[in-house]
Design a protein around this motif. Structure first.
Motif: not given
Length: 391
Positions: A274-285
């Motif tokens: 979930p942390f990697f998913k959150f980062y990819d979607k909301l931070v790294a786009k």
């Protein structure tokens, strides 16, 4: 034996499981925490629980809006269609993400009320009602895990806070409750298999399912379940017992299957996705791609298997640290109402370690929710202290 092994059980599998358990016990035993948990006795318990219930209600409403309105899930759809719609959706709305995380502490009010013995019947009924809110999503997606989770939360909480004791009457009650729970689980399974639209007999589909690949049912049991002359009720409960046994035990053998496989190391991407998913979607786009190198994909690997994928034998260190975390909550448990729900949750995690990993994926949400709840409690304490100083 109702089922037999398909693959040889490896010594490395046994050693890693025992080493992880040893790490957990050692981690719990080698540390001591000095706490100031008595501070939490000053919290207005009624106001705190009301605020928590209101926050949870808002979170569940937001979650249901996301599911029913934005993802178009419906009780009129079958499980497969709802799952397809749910997987296709890509939520980036912060409010929906926050609601999905915070609602995971839905059992906190119930546990806190048991702990502090609050006398309000309305609060007690409301807290009990909130225990069953996760079943809305379970009914939509045909998942069985929430039924077991809710049952374990209630039973473990009642025993921890000594609301019930071990005696013959309670043991019979537990047996009946377990039997009913297995029946509900079986009904969900049957309905899910029927909705797959297969032309095969549903009993044959289930007795040839993924559970059976590594923990194969005895041929006589399979023949009995598939025998058209056998009464359907007898077949149903024979299948319930078979499935329950496989559900509890097959994770260890799934782990055994991958332990010497040449799969890449996840470095946390499998368990903490979930942390990697959150980062990819909301931070790294970026478009998030789930990391799952397990050759059998959608099966439980136990907690040991999940951490093995990410850290190999360093998993023992993870369990050592996890034992220390449990000691912290246990130390605060006696005098602190806000730490009590996590002790119940940790007990559930420990029970299910050899079955599936409660520390993977959304299973870590209650810890995040606890952190937010901890902040809320300190807000109440701060307000209380300010009021005391001003008077």
């Amino acid at each position: 034996m109702p089922a037999k092994l398909v693959e040889v059980f490896k010594l490395e599998t046994l050693l890693l499981i025992l080493a992880c358990y040893a790490g957990l016990i050692i981690g719990f035993g080698i540390v001591n925490f000095k706490t100031k948990s008595n501070n939490y006795k000053n919290v207005n318990k009624g106001r705190l629980i009301k605020s928590l219930l209101l926050s949870l209600l808002v979170c569940f409403l937001l979650r249901w809006i996301d599911l029913f309105y934005y993802r178009n899930l419906s009780f009129f759809n079958d499980f497969l269609e709802n799952r397809r719609l749910n997987e296709m959706a890509s939520t980036t709305n912060i409010a929906f993400i926050f609601a999905s995380i915070f609602k995971s502490i839905y059992f906190f009010p119930f546990v806190i009320l048991l702990k502090c013995g609050h006398k309000s019947k309305l609060l007690s009924i409301t807290a009990i009602l909130f225990l069953f809110f996760p079943l809305v999503e379970a009914l939509l997606l045909g998942t069985r895990k929430p039924y077991f989770e809710i049952a374990f939360i209630i039973i473990i909480s009642l025993f921890i806070f000594r609301k019930i004791r071990f005696n013959l009457v309670n043991l019979v009650g537990l047996f009946i409750a377990g039997f009913l729970l297995m029946t509900v689980s079986y009904k969900v399974l049957i309905k899910r298999e029927i909705e797959r639209g297969t032309h095969e007999d549903v009993y044959k589909v289930i007795t040839n399912g993924r559970y059976n690949d590594l923990l194969k049912p005895n041929e006589k049991i399979v023949e009995y379940i598939n025998d058209p002359t056998v009464d359907s009720n007898k077949k149903n409960y024979a299948l319930i017992l078979l499935q329950t046994g496989q559900y509890i035990n097959h994770g260890v053998f799934e782990f055994n299957h991958i332990i010497d496989s040449n799969i890449p190391i996840g470095w946390g991407r499998y368990t903490m996705y979930p942390f990697f998913k959150f980062y990819d979607k909301l931070v790294a786009k970026n478009n998030y791609e789930n990391f799952n190198p397990s050759p059998r994909k959608y099966v439980y690997l136990t907690a040991f298997g999940s951490f093995y994928i990410d850290f190999r034998w360093a998993s023992v260190v993870i369990f050592l640290l996890f034992g220390m975390v449990q000691k912290y909550f246990y130390t605060n448990f006696k005098d602190s109402i806000i730490h009590s729900p996590l002790v119940v949750y940790l007990a559930i995690i420990n029970v299910f370690l050899p079955i599936f990993n409660y520390l993977r994926g959304s299973g870590i949400y209650p810890f995040i929710g606890f952190s937010l709840f901890f902040v809320i409690c300190h807000f109440f304490l701060k307000k209380l202290n300010e009021k005391s100083i001003s008077t």
